[in-house]
Design a protein around this motif. Structure first.
Motif, PDB file in Angstrom:
ATOM      1  N   GLU A  30      39.616  33.850  53.642  1.00  0.00           N
ATOM      2  CA  GLU A  30      40.175  34.660  52.642  1.00  0.00           C
ATOM      3  C   GLU A  30      39.664  34.727  51.318  1.00  0.00           C
ATOM      4  O   GLU A  30      39.439  35.405  50.649  1.00  0.00           O
ATOM      5  CB  GLU A  30      42.009  34.196  52.525  1.00  0.00           C
ATOM      6  N   TYR A  31      39.033  33.213  50.992  1.00  0.00           N
ATOM      7  CA  TYR A  31      38.096  33.225  49.774  1.00  0.00           C
ATOM      8  C   TYR A  31      36.859  33.531  50.068  1.00  0.00           C
ATOM      9  O   TYR A  31      36.339  33.232  49.143  1.00  0.00           O
ATOM     10  CB  TYR A  31      38.551  31.901  49.286  1.00  0.00           C
ATOM     11  N   PHE A  32      36.349  33.837  50.974  1.00  0.00           N
ATOM     12  CA  PHE A  32      34.933  34.163  51.267  1.00  0.00           C
ATOM     13  C   PHE A  32      34.558  35.457  50.342  1.00  0.00           C
ATOM     14  O   PHE A  32      35.356  36.486  50.238  1.00  0.00           O
ATOM     15  CB  PHE A  32      34.672  34.607  52.680  1.00  0.00           C
ATOM     16  N   GLY A  33      33.465  35.151  49.593  1.00  0.00           N
ATOM     17  CA  GLY A  33      33.135  36.322  48.574  1.00  0.00           C
ATOM     18  C   GLY A  33      33.924  36.573  47.507  1.00  0.00           C
ATOM     19  O   GLY A  33      33.895  37.561  46.692  1.00  0.00           O
ATOM     20  N   LYS A  34      34.770  35.599  47.171  1.00  0.00           N
ATOM     21  CA  LYS A  34      35.746  35.774  45.876  1.00  0.00           C
ATOM     22  C   LYS A  34      34.953  35.933  44.644  1.00  0.00           C
ATOM     23  O   LYS A  34      35.438  36.829  43.840  1.00  0.00           O
ATOM     24  CB  LYS A  34      36.513  34.274  45.879  1.00  0.00           C
ATOM     25  N   TYR A  35      33.814  35.381  44.403  1.00  0.00           N
ATOM     26  CA  TYR A  35      33.115  35.667  43.234  1.00  0.00           C
ATOM     27  C   TYR A  35      31.860  36.649  43.456  1.00  0.00           C
ATOM     28  O   TYR A  35      30.807  36.422  42.965  1.00  0.00           O
ATOM     29  CB  TYR A  35      32.626  34.241  42.915  1.00  0.00           C
ATOM     30  N   VAL A  36      32.010  37.656  44.431  1.00  0.00           N
ATOM     31  CA  VAL A  36      30.939  38.618  44.554  1.00  0.00           C
ATOM     32  C   VAL A  36      31.417  39.796  44.396  1.00  0.00           C
ATOM     33  O   VAL A  36      32.515  40.259  44.911  1.00  0.00           O
ATOM     34  CB  VAL A  36      30.385  38.495  45.956  1.00  0.00           C
ATOM     35  N   LYS A  78      34.664  44.860  34.101  1.00  0.00           N
ATOM     36  CA  LYS A  78      36.058  44.823  34.468  1.00  0.00           C
ATOM     37  C   LYS A  78      36.573  43.677  35.162  1.00  0.00           C
ATOM     38  O   LYS A  78      37.041  42.891  34.881  1.00  0.00           O
ATOM     39  CB  LYS A  78      36.739  46.289  34.673  1.00  0.00           C
ATOM     40  N   TRP A  79      35.799  43.639  36.190  1.00  0.00           N
ATOM     41  CA  TRP A  79      36.042  42.720  37.350  1.00  0.00           C
ATOM     42  C   TRP A  79      35.676  41.297  37.083  1.00  0.00           C
ATOM     43  O   TRP A  79      36.587  40.582  36.930  1.00  0.00           O
ATOM     44  CB  TRP A  79      35.173  43.150  38.692  1.00  0.00           C
ATOM     45  N   ALA A  80      34.441  41.201  36.358  1.00  0.00           N
ATOM     46  CA  ALA A  80      34.000  40.121  35.813  1.00  0.00           C
ATOM     47  C   ALA A  80      35.149  39.382  34.657  1.00  0.00           C
ATOM     48  O   ALA A  80      35.332  38.242  34.510  1.00  0.00           O
ATOM     49  CB  ALA A  80      32.629  40.118  35.327  1.00  0.00           C
ATOM     50  N   MET A  81      35.546  40.339  33.808  1.00  0.00           N
ATOM     51  CA  MET A  81      36.282  39.911  32.607  1.00  0.00           C
ATOM     52  C   MET A  81      37.625  39.332  33.256  1.00  0.00           C
ATOM     53  O   MET A  81      38.088  38.169  32.673  1.00  0.00           O
ATOM     54  CB  MET A  81      36.610  40.812  31.648  1.00  0.00           C
ATOM     55  N   GLU A  82      38.186  39.905  34.472  1.00  0.00           N
ATOM     56  CA  GLU A  82      39.195  39.396  34.952  1.00  0.00           C
ATOM     57  C   GLU A  82      38.896  37.874  35.398  1.00  0.00           C
ATOM     58  O   GLU A  82      39.954  37.381  35.574  1.00  0.00           O
ATOM     59  CB  GLU A  82      39.705  40.130  36.007  1.00  0.00           C
ATOM     60  N   LEU A  83      37.972  37.588  35.746  1.00  0.00           N
ATOM     61  CA  LEU A  83      37.573  36.318  36.091  1.00  0.00           C
ATOM     62  C   LEU A  83      37.274  35.322  35.012  1.00  0.00           C
ATOM     63  O   LEU A  83      36.819  34.205  35.347  1.00  0.00           O
ATOM     64  CB  LEU A  83      36.366  36.377  37.164  1.00  0.00           C
ATOM     65  N   GLU A 276      32.596  30.922  48.503  1.00  0.00           N
ATOM     66  CA  GLU A 276      33.291  31.752  47.408  1.00  0.00           C
ATOM     67  C   GLU A 276      32.277  32.740  47.053  1.00  0.00           C
ATOM     68  O   GLU A 276      32.485  33.827  46.381  1.00  0.00           O
ATOM     69  CB  GLU A 276      33.866  30.905  46.321  1.00  0.00           C
ATOM     70  N   LEU A 277      31.030  32.377  47.078  1.00  0.00           N
ATOM     71  CA  LEU A 277      29.829  33.152  46.509  1.00  0.00           C
ATOM     72  C   LEU A 277      29.374  34.165  47.789  1.00  0.00           C
ATOM     73  O   LEU A 277      28.168  34.646  47.621  1.00  0.00           O
ATOM     74  CB  LEU A 277      28.579  32.220  45.894  1.00  0.00           C
TER      75      LEU A 277
END
Ligand code: ADP
Ligand code: MG
Length: 729
Positions: A30-36, A78-83, A276-277
């Motif tokens: 589920e968290y695989f690739g969370k920050y990609v 947009k995606w990055a700023m949400e993080l 996550e990456l």
């Protein structure tokens, strides 16, 4: 003074407790690739049309249309700023050991006295870092210092902390590559083209061949306090002195042993961050040497796998500190025990889901398997010296040829099954192997047992071993950028396959049936590649003699090995596959020689300092104490009796003097050798001088320092000892 520091840090290290890791509440899947910014995110954040175009770029290698750059950048922002991301950077791989990045904020003037967050397509696509401060081998002179980095859309953008990381290539304004990624991508393109053409003999539906890489990263962990008390580790990444620990790896009790608690926390931590990456971490275990470990993800497309390895190494270094460790990626941090490598598991596979280096179920599948295996071996044979150069460095030189790693000779282990199969293909009556007819084609190759995929058929001493459905290039160094080995291997295989196709087509043009034509050329090549196949013990001295007879490259001097890049054969390979030009190869070799020299220079300097400022003063003090004792004994006793009592001390005093004078004299000699070498203007000759005249002295002097370590009072010894560095965890 110094010794008290050592004992203090030993104590500190001993008491350090594991740092607990907050486990995610979600499952890894589920968290695989969370920050990609992967396809899922693209689908969500990009307009449908742009998303489709991006898929075409990523999957089919379609050119990136700059017209969509703004839309892509907007979605990313947009995606990055949400993080919570505030910065972005181009992330590239200059010809150093690591990666490079320069962060810029998203902020811009809003021209009303305030600020807005902005990230335009042109910032995503291209930047202009000053190339003159990166190794460029003379391609850039400082008056034209600009280079530029350009986004590589095939490697996804990701977020670390507050920064959007954009994988890029790095080239000079005149178009020469200044990084590892450009030639790697060109080699991957070349092998795709050549392999697709060949695989069409077997399956005309294939339109793309992908190069796969699964790396296994070995590393050491050392307590941070102990590390800080070893200037050699801090400066060079390896210990330049240190006597063997009484116990090291002789009990075979570390490999696959239970993972120490502090280390386990570190491993969990890096795994979570890696997943996550989007790095598909799978395996972790203790390695052979004490405090040595390994981490391996599942294999991926080579370009992505290389990026992930670079990213992983930086995560490992960063996270180690949180756990009170330093992560050592040097190939040989400790003498006398195993060093670290980075096995590169490599294969080719098709867009129809077939691994070309895996045996198949039908005879035709097996002919395909034999073809790709034999042509890979031909590439390795033709360019064995070059492949060795591709993994050679000042640091990996310590590992290769030591009794634990592959020797400094490239050969390939095939195992009995494949060796027998090739012999059968070579020797059998060709008309029995094939019954050519319009429809009925029978290829009577023996079937290959499933067992092959099993781990039983292994040879740990081979630098390039066949392991069931792939080759494992085991000579790659632990700190290296895999791209160096991978671009060379893929380019060489592309060349072999292209040549193979030409010869087969020539036979077909003369009226030979396709299958028979393939077989004929494969048989020719099986005969040709024999010298590269070696199923025996690569550690033995007999192999060195035998390899020389076979004409394999047996050179052991790293700076001379680099010459392989500039041989006619290598230039032809790189130019014909369009991977690198002669100018680029020459520039890269300048960098290789220069880097080699600098590494040995730094080692030699810090080693000299340690000898003269750390070791000799302590030794002299200890010796004075003994001399004092002898005088005192003589004050109490007289004549023979005094001599008898002082005999041992006198012996030690003399021994210390011998070691001391050797050290002092030879440190001087080493400084002189450096001075002479430094005057040489040719980078190649300078590197050779460092190899021949400076490096050996490090070893010779070390012997005497290590002897002194066993003589001098433990309380006085200034540097953490091997038994401390390797067993406190
Ligand atoms: P070991 O060599 O230690 O037994 P593993 O079996 O765990 O290691 O595999 C090592 C690496 O090889 C992993 O990254 C794995 O995904 C990768 N690998 C497996 N099959 C292939 C293949 N066909 N091509 C490339 N890499 C592969
Ligand atoms: Mg392996």
């Amino acid at each position: 003074m110094a010794a008290r520091l050592r004992l203090k840090v030993v104590d500190e290290a001993f008491k350090r407790a594991p740092i607990p890791v907050q486990m995610p509440t979600e499952r890894p899947s589920e968290y695989f690739g969370k920050y990609v910014f992967n396809k899922q995110k693209m689908f969500k954040y990009l307009p449908a049309k742009v998303y489709k175009q991006m898929c075409d770029v990523i999957d089919n290698g379609a050119p990136f249309d700059r017209a969509i750059a703004d839309a892509v950048a907007e979605g990313m922002k947009k995606w990055a700023m949400e993080l919570g991301v505030t910065h972005y950077t181009h992330w590239f791989q200059p010809l150093t050991e690591g990666t490079a990045e320069k962060h810029d904020g998203f902020v811009e003037h809003d021209w009303k006295g305030g600020m807005v967050e902005e990230f335009e397509g042109k910032l995503l696509v291209q930047q202009e870092p000053d190339a003159s401060s990166f190794p460029n081998g003379g391609i850039r002179s400082t008056f034209e210092a600009r280079g530029y980095s350009a986004w590589d859309p095939t490697s996804p953008v990701f977020v670390i902390g507050d920064t959007l990381m954009i994988p890029t290539i790095f080239i000079s304004y005149t178009g020469e590559a200044l990084d590892y990624k450009v030639p790697l991508k060109k080699a991957l393109y070349a092998v795709d083209k050549a392999a697709t053409a060949v695989v069409k003999y077997f399956n005309p539906e294939v339109t793309k061949v992908v190069s796969n890489l699964g790396w296994e990263q070995e590393y050491f962990l050392v307590d941070e306090a102990l590390y800080a008390a070893r200037p050699d580790l801090v400066m060079t990444g390896r210990t330049l002195m240190g006597h063997d620990s009484a116990k090291n790896q002789q009990m075979d009790d570390h490999y696959f042993g239970s993972i120490p608690a502090r280390v386990e926390m570190f491993m969990k931590d890096i795994e979570i961050q890696a997943l996550e990456l989007g790095i598909p971490c799978k395996t972790r275990h203790n390695e052979v040497a004490p405090n040595q470990f390994e981490l391996a993800p599942i294999f991926e497309e080579t370009n992505l796998a290389v990026d992930h390895n670079m990213l992983m190494m930086s995560i490992m270094k960063r996270v180690a500190r949180k756990h009170g460790f330093r992560c050592l990626l040097h190939e040989k941090p400790f003498k006398g025990i195993n060093g670290s490598g980075k096995h590169n598991n490599w294969s080719l596979s098709t867009d129809t889901g077939v691994i070309l280096h895996a045996p198949g179920k039908t005879p035709m599948d097996n002919l395909r398997f034999v073809t790709f295996t034999v042509e890979t071996l031909k590439a390795v044979y033709d360019h064995n010296g070059l492949l060795k150069a591709s993994i050679m460095s000042a640091t990996n030189a310590h590992r290769l040829g030591a009794n634990e790693a592959p020797p400094a000779i490239i050969s390939s282990f095939l195992g009995k099954t494949v060796t027998d199969l090739l012999e059968h293909v070579e020797k059998a009556d060709i008309d029995q192997l094939t019954v050519a007819g319009k429809k009925a084609f029978k290829l009577d190759l023996p079937s290959i047992p499933e067992l092959l995929i099993d781990n039983t058929d292994r040879n740990r001493t081979s630098p390039f071993a066949f392991t069931g459905n792939r080759f494992e290039f085991r000579a790659v160094g632990s700190v290296a950028n895999c791209a160096s080995a991978m671009l060379t291997l893929n380019a060489a295989v592309a060349e072999a396959l292209e040549d193979f196709k030409k010869r087969v087509d020539a036979l077909i043009a003369k009226g030979e049936a396709k299958e028979k034509a393939i077989l004929k050329i494969v048989r020719e090549d099986i005969k040709y590649i024999k010298p590269i196949i070696f199923n025996g013990n690569g550690y033995g001295d007999e192999w060195k003699v035998e390899a020389k007879k076979r004409g394999l490259d047996c050179e052991t001097s790293a700076p001379v090995i680099f010459d392989n890049y500039l041989s006619d054969k290598s230039i032809k390979l790189f130019e014909s596959t369009k991977v690198m030009s002669k100018v680029e190869l020459e520039a890269r070799n300048e960098i290789k020689w220069e880097t080699y020299t600098k590494k040995i220079q730094i080692e030699s300097r810090i080693f000299g300092d340690l000898c003269l400022n750390h070791i000799i003063p302590v030794v002299t003090q200890y010796q004075s104490m003994l001399i004092d004792n002898v005088h005192k004994v003589q004050g109490i006793f007289s004549g023979d009796k005094a001599h008898k009592i002082s005999k041992e001390n006198l012996y030690i005093i003399e021994k210390i003097s011998d070691h001391e004078s050797f050290i002092i004299e030879n440190v001087d000699k080493m400084v002189e050798a450096r001075k002479v070498a430094n005057k040489i203007t040719s980078e190649r000759e300078k590197a050779i001088a460092y190899h021949d005249t400076v490096a050996p002295l490090l070893e010779e002097i070390r012997y005497h320092v290590d002897k002194l370590e066993t003589i001098v009072d433990d309380e006085a010894w200034p540097l953490p000892k091997y038994r401390e560095l390797l067993f406190i965890r």
